[in-house]
Design a protein around this motif. Structure first.
Motif, mmCIF file in Angstrom:
data_model
loop_
_atom_site.group_PDB
_atom_site.id
_atom_site.type_symbol
_atom_site.label_atom_id
_atom_site.label_comp_id
_atom_site.label_asym_id
_atom_site.label_seq_id
_atom_site.Cartn_x
_atom_site.Cartn_y
_atom_site.Cartn_z
ATOM 1 N N MET A 123 0.841 -1.203 0.000
ATOM 2 C CA MET A 123 0.000 0.000 0.000
ATOM 3 C C MET A 123 0.873 1.248 0.000
ATOM 4 S SD MET A 123 -3.218 -0.728 -0.094
ATOM 5 C CE MET A 123 -3.953 0.868 0.256
ATOM 6 N N ILE A 154 -3.250 -3.334 -6.734
ATOM 7 C CA ILE A 154 -3.443 -3.045 -5.314
ATOM 8 C C ILE A 154 -4.812 -3.546 -4.870
ATOM 9 C CG2 ILE A 154 -3.447 -1.228 -3.558
ATOM 10 C CD1 ILE A 154 -0.753 -1.532 -4.937
ATOM 11 N N ARG A 165 -6.487 -6.004 -6.101
ATOM 12 C CA ARG A 165 -6.429 -7.469 -5.985
ATOM 13 C C ARG A 165 -5.785 -7.889 -4.672
ATOM 14 N NH1 ARG A 165 -2.967 -9.412 -8.873
ATOM 15 N NH2 ARG A 165 -3.160 -7.915 -10.582
ATOM 16 N N ASN A 166 -4.744 -7.181 -4.273
ATOM 17 C CA ASN A 166 -4.084 -7.504 -3.011
ATOM 18 C C ASN A 166 -5.000 -7.283 -1.800
ATOM 19 O OD1 ASN A 166 -1.046 -8.272 -2.862
ATOM 20 N ND2 ASN A 166 -1.207 -6.961 -4.659
ATOM 21 N N LEU A 221 -6.510 -10.043 0.945
ATOM 22 C CA LEU A 221 -6.516 -9.961 2.408
ATOM 23 C C LEU A 221 -7.934 -10.105 2.941
ATOM 24 C CD1 LEU A 221 -4.810 -9.423 5.016
ATOM 25 C CD2 LEU A 221 -5.519 -7.042 4.820
ATOM 26 N N ALA A 235 -11.847 -5.807 12.525
ATOM 27 C CA ALA A 235 -11.217 -4.513 12.221
ATOM 28 C C ALA A 235 -10.541 -4.557 10.852
ATOM 29 C CB ALA A 235 -10.202 -4.152 13.300
ATOM 30 N N ARG A 236 -9.853 -5.645 10.583
ATOM 31 C CA ARG A 236 -9.168 -5.752 9.296
ATOM 32 C C ARG A 236 -10.161 -5.823 8.144
ATOM 33 N NH1 ARG A 236 -3.861 -8.414 11.477
ATOM 34 N NH2 ARG A 236 -4.959 -10.325 11.980
ATOM 35 N N ARG A 276 -13.138 -4.508 8.070
ATOM 36 C CA ARG A 276 -13.673 -3.155 7.872
ATOM 37 C C ARG A 276 -12.708 -2.290 7.083
ATOM 38 N NH1 ARG A 276 -15.617 -2.498 13.757
ATOM 39 N NH2 ARG A 276 -17.546 -3.705 13.670
ATOM 40 N N TRP A 277 -11.438 -2.376 7.448
ATOM 41 C CA TRP A 277 -10.432 -1.587 6.728
ATOM 42 C C TRP A 277 -10.386 -1.991 5.259
ATOM 43 C CZ3 TRP A 277 -6.094 -2.983 3.971
ATOM 44 C CH2 TRP A 277 -5.278 -1.922 3.546
ATOM 45 N N GLU A 294 -13.430 -0.424 3.454
ATOM 46 C CA GLU A 294 -13.238 1.022 3.277
ATOM 47 C C GLU A 294 -12.218 1.306 2.182
ATOM 48 O OE1 GLU A 294 -13.756 2.044 8.020
ATOM 49 O OE2 GLU A 294 -12.088 2.975 6.925
ATOM 50 N N THR A 295 -11.133 0.570 2.252
ATOM 51 C CA THR A 295 -10.031 0.793 1.324
ATOM 52 C C THR A 295 -10.425 0.427 -0.094
ATOM 53 O OG1 THR A 295 -8.524 0.362 3.132
ATOM 54 C CG2 THR A 295 -7.599 0.276 0.909
ATOM 55 N N TRP A 340 -12.568 3.258 -1.702
ATOM 56 C CA TRP A 340 -11.889 4.405 -2.320
ATOM 57 C C TRP A 340 -10.994 4.001 -3.473
ATOM 58 C CZ3 TRP A 340 -6.824 5.225 -3.012
ATOM 59 C CH2 TRP A 340 -5.886 4.866 -2.034
ATOM 60 N N LEU A 341 -10.408 2.800 -3.399
ATOM 61 C CA LEU A 341 -9.557 2.354 -4.505
ATOM 62 C C LEU A 341 -10.368 2.214 -5.787
ATOM 63 C CD1 LEU A 341 -7.258 -0.362 -2.882
ATOM 64 C CD2 LEU A 341 -6.510 1.757 -3.970
ATOM 65 N N HIS A 391 -11.223 5.696 -7.054
ATOM 66 C CA HIS A 391 -9.965 6.174 -7.596
ATOM 67 C C HIS A 391 -9.785 5.636 -9.022
ATOM 68 C CE1 HIS A 391 -5.411 6.377 -7.519
ATOM 69 N NE2 HIS A 391 -5.676 7.440 -6.807
#
Lengths: 193, 193
Positions: free
Chosen positions: A104, A115, A117-118, A122, A166-167, A169-170, A173-174, A177-178, A181
DNA sequence: CTGATCATGTAAAAGGTTACATGATTGG
DNA sequence: CCAATCATGTAACCTTTTACATGATCAG
């Protein structure tokens, strides 16, 4: 306080529950604490050897027909002493390495698709972890309900759930936006054509 | 796809941002990605040596008065290629070892006070981490706002915040029941006297 | 008959940290 | 004057994984 390897503490702890062979230890770990702790034979057998030399465990050989002999290890009072010292000792800060975050951080150096895909990778890992946790909580934990260990075991599960949630959720969120983007870049490309 | 050590990817990524010396790399890591990635000189210098032999980086020597010469490394096109391959590759599942959870799992083998101290220790570690994150978000991140890297760097910070918050919550919950557990045991002891 | 399971271990290699060796400069 | 910073690297050590070696039994 001699600084023993962590493997030895894990093995001592298991042997404090009941006498076991190296093979048993490996199997037991995989089926219980596997989500936050793992050991290979290359660690377990040498650890047992060292600890036996240091009188922290003793060994009995149980003969079997057909299969190789089982080497059953038992913890000694000195072993319990060592275990208690470790349990009482303060926690040291552990270094962490999260490969995805490294990727990241260098995110601008790759196509956004890579990114994405990565992160999706996860997310999948964490979701399958969560499914396992759900299953353990519903179908495996109840059978231990009356053991004094139960609340402690449950708390390790709860830790896993908290962090995994938590992971996840992240990741969501990520990804949001990706993808946004990505959409913006794509439409810009289209406009430029 | 040759499986290079992760250290080399970290170093390649930094060199893709700008040419640097081994010393610079160490300092840069500590001040940026240190919370999820660390490298020692014992890793960095040999990695640079290997990568130079493999033509992934080139070296220039910049003389200085008083101080030792600086060896400035620059990434080559082959180096960028290698970096891209890694960025595009799927994430492998990483094994984890959480010492505190090992202690929790063996929780009945120690006085509750010892376990409480350990959880408080983790809580303190996570709280000081959170303070650092808050500071970075408020006072360090804004200066990068206009860089294309900004959202990616922010996302690594956000990951840290999410996971740290989750761990703090778990610590609080766990301390609540541990202290309750302790109180019950203490009052039982008193009654038995 | 083939692959998994049971069962012991060792050896080689990879990965990583810490300590060592060297030595000038700069700030308190 | 002492400690930190700048700057290179190596060597010893510790930890961990993976592959190897051996070999019977059992299920499909």
């Amino acid at each position: 306080m001699p600084r023993t390897s962590k493997t030895e503490y894990a093995v001592l702890g298991l042997l404090a529950m009941q006498p076991m062979s190296g093979y048993d230890i490996k199997t037991f770990i995989a089926g219980s604490i596997g989500f936050f702790w793992q050991e290979s034979y290359g660690q377990i057998y040498p650890a047992l050897k060292r600890m036996r030399a240091n009188r922290l465990v003793t060994r009995k050989i149980s003969k079997q027909k057909g299969h190789p002999d089982r080497h059953i290890y038992e913890i000694t009072p000195a072993g319990r002493e060592r275990l208690s010292e470790w349990l009482a000792a303060d926690l040291e800060a552990e270094p962490v390495r999260v490969e995805l975050l490294l990727k990241m951080f260098f995110g601008t150096m790759a196509p956004v698709e890579d990114i994405i895909r990565n992160v999706e990778c996860l997310l999948k890992q964490q979701q399958s972890r969560m499914k396992i946790f759900n299953n353990v909580r519903k179908h495996e934990m109840p059978q231990y309900q009356d053991l004094p260990e139960y609340p402690f075991w449950l708390s390790t599960l709860s830790f896993g759930e908290h962090v995994t949630r938590a992971r996840i959720r992240w990741c969501r969120e990520t990804l949001a936006w990706l993808k946004n983007h990505n959409r913006k870049k794509t439409s810009r490309k289209i406009r430029n054509q």
